[in-house]
Design an enzyme around this catalytic site. Structure first.
Site, PDB file in Angstrom:
ATOM      1  N   CYS A 139      55.557  62.371  40.467  1.00 50.81           N
ATOM      2  CA  CYS A 139      55.419  63.527  39.585  1.00 50.81           C
ATOM      3  C   CYS A 139      55.315  63.096  38.119  1.00 50.81           C
ATOM      4  O   CYS A 139      56.269  62.551  37.553  1.00 50.81           O
ATOM      5  CB  CYS A 139      56.626  64.439  39.792  1.00 50.81           C
ATOM      6  SG  CYS A 139      56.764  65.772  38.601  1.00 50.81           S
TER       7      CYS A 139
ATOM      8  N   CYS B 294      57.823  64.765  35.715  1.00 48.18           N
ATOM      9  CA  CYS B 294      59.167  64.198  35.914  1.00 48.18           C
ATOM     10  C   CYS B 294      59.316  62.910  35.109  1.00 48.18           C
ATOM     11  O   CYS B 294      60.353  62.678  34.481  1.00 48.18           O
ATOM     12  CB  CYS B 294      59.415  63.907  37.393  1.00 48.18           C
ATOM     13  SG  CYS B 294      59.367  65.358  38.448  1.00 48.18           S
TER      14      CYS B 294
END
Length: 180
Positions: A102, A105
């Site tokens: 991600c 993230c």
């Protein structure tokens, strides 16, 4: 700033026609079959160590800050026991749901590390959503996107942030700190 997040097509286990006949595979009649819903390519299991130009994945998310209160949750059992302890003992905590693949993230990770150092009395539990055995628990907690942050005060979930929103995260950590 726009909210950045990754949807979780990988939340449900993959069921291929070859593995559907084995008894170990879960029976998921209501889910579509997907070959590889992840945006990141899978590496062959025989791959040797990564090239020196790219750090290992564990180094990407390591928190080396001195006074950091970030704890990397290593297994589904550890996650369940930690969540139960926070709820039973009425502790303040932040659960940070993330994934290696991600982008948002990875973008928010330095801020999380900084905030965990800034507020050492509030443990931040980093949970990789791709850990084996977490699918049902994540569904129960309604974690459908990453990054997702759950804030606990006195053992109760008091807030949630979905996406990499730095301002909201800073405000939520400050609020949780003041409630102690």
């Amino acid at each position: 700033m726009a909210r950045r997040l990754c949807r979780l097509p990988r939340l449900f286990p993959l069921v291929s026609p070859a593995s559907a006949s084995t008894s170990a595979a879960p029976k998921l009649h209501h889910l579509p079959v997907a070959a590889n819903p992840s945006p990141a390519p899978r590496l062959p299991s025989s791959a040797a160590s990564p090239s020196p130009a790219f750090p290992t994945l564990s180094r990407l998310f390591s928190s080396s800050a001195g006074g950091s209160s970030m704890v990397v949750v290593g297994s589904a059992d550890s996650f369940s026991s930690t969540l139960k302890k926070v709820q039973d003992e009425k502790l303040p905590a932040v659960f940070y749901y993330t994934a290696v693949w991600c982008g948002p993230c990875r973008a928010i990770a330095p801020l999380i590390s900084k905030l965990s150092s800034q507020y050492p009395s509030i443990p931040v539990y980093k949970v990789d959503i791709d850990m084996e055995g977490l699918v049902n628990k994540l569904g129960d907690l309604k974690v459908f996107s990453v990054p997702t942050f759950h804030f606990y005060h006195k053992g109760q979930k008091t807030g949630e942030i979905v996406g990499a929103d730095a301002k909201k995260l800073e405000v939520a950590m400050e609020t949780l700190h003041k409630q102690q």
